[in-house]
Design a protein around this motif. Sequence first.
Motif, PDB file in Angstrom:
ATOM      1  N   ASP A   1       0.833  -1.210   0.000  1.00  0.00           N
ATOM      2  CA  ASP A   1       0.000   0.000   0.000  1.00  0.00           C
ATOM      3  C   ASP A   1       0.865   1.257   0.000  1.00  0.00           C
ATOM      4  N   ARG A   2       1.940   1.252   0.807  1.00  0.00           N
ATOM      5  CA  ARG A   2       2.819   2.421   0.901  1.00  0.00           C
ATOM      6  C   ARG A   2       3.567   2.659  -0.417  1.00  0.00           C
TER       7      ARG A   2
ATOM      8  N   GLN B   1       1.209   4.115  -2.843  1.00  0.00           N
ATOM      9  CA  GLN B   1       0.962   5.510  -2.461  1.00  0.00           C
ATOM     10  C   GLN B   1       2.100   6.417  -2.923  1.00  0.00           C
TER      11      GLN B   1
ATOM     12  N   THR C   1       1.876   7.155  -6.594  1.00  0.00           N
ATOM     13  CA  THR C   1       0.840   8.163  -6.825  1.00  0.00           C
ATOM     14  C   THR C   1       1.288   9.550  -6.373  1.00  0.00           C
ATOM     15  N   ASP C   2       1.798   9.643  -5.132  1.00  0.00           N
ATOM     16  CA  ASP C   2       2.201  10.935  -4.565  1.00  0.00           C
ATOM     17  C   ASP C   2       3.256  11.644  -5.407  1.00  0.00           C
TER      18      ASP C   2
ATOM     19  N   ARG D   1      -1.206  -2.897  -9.342  1.00  0.00           N
ATOM     20  CA  ARG D   1      -2.030  -1.865  -8.705  1.00  0.00           C
ATOM     21  C   ARG D   1      -1.848  -0.468  -9.269  1.00  0.00           C
ATOM     22  N   THR D   2      -0.757  -0.220 -10.017  1.00  0.00           N
ATOM     23  CA  THR D   2      -0.512   1.134 -10.518  1.00  0.00           C
ATOM     24  C   THR D   2      -0.555   1.223 -12.034  1.00  0.00           C
TER      25      THR D   2
END
Length: 164
Positions: free
Chosen positions: A61-62, A65, A68-69, A104-105
């Motif tokens: 998850d990190r 993230q 994305t960030d 996931r990305t």
Amino acid sequence: MKVEPDTPGVDDPGPGRRLGVDVGTVRIGVAISDRDARLATPAETVDRVTGFKDRDGADIDRLVQLVTDYDVVEVVVGLPRDLQGNGSASVKHAKEIAFRIHRRTNVPVRMADERLTTVVATNAMRAAGTSEKQGRKFIDQAAAVEILQSWLDGRKTNLKENES
């Protein structure tokens, strides 16, 4: 079993930030590049929690993230090989993390040769006067920086060669 890394600059997504990932069994070191994809800097160390048969945990998850960030265009995961180019047991771990990030990305995830990166990172930290105990949480980030910087340098060379 021979394991071949990807080649920097091939199928290049163009300008943008890259995320470098050094996968360990306990920790995952993370580095990020600048927007021009020239310089890798340490980002953070993520505790490894997801096993092979587990659902994605807080570590995945990190990483997702961070992609994305930072608006990452390419993720570079270190491919642990021995000096003869054979895959070590850690290859499965690296490929598993790479697969989960990509799933996931949908950002391209490349496998980069990471031979000796931890050795280089450890020697650099020792030269800087950081003790091994102090350095443990940073060594993975330093290894991720080595992996990513090597990729960025190879990318720049490859793109220059293919320009002419």
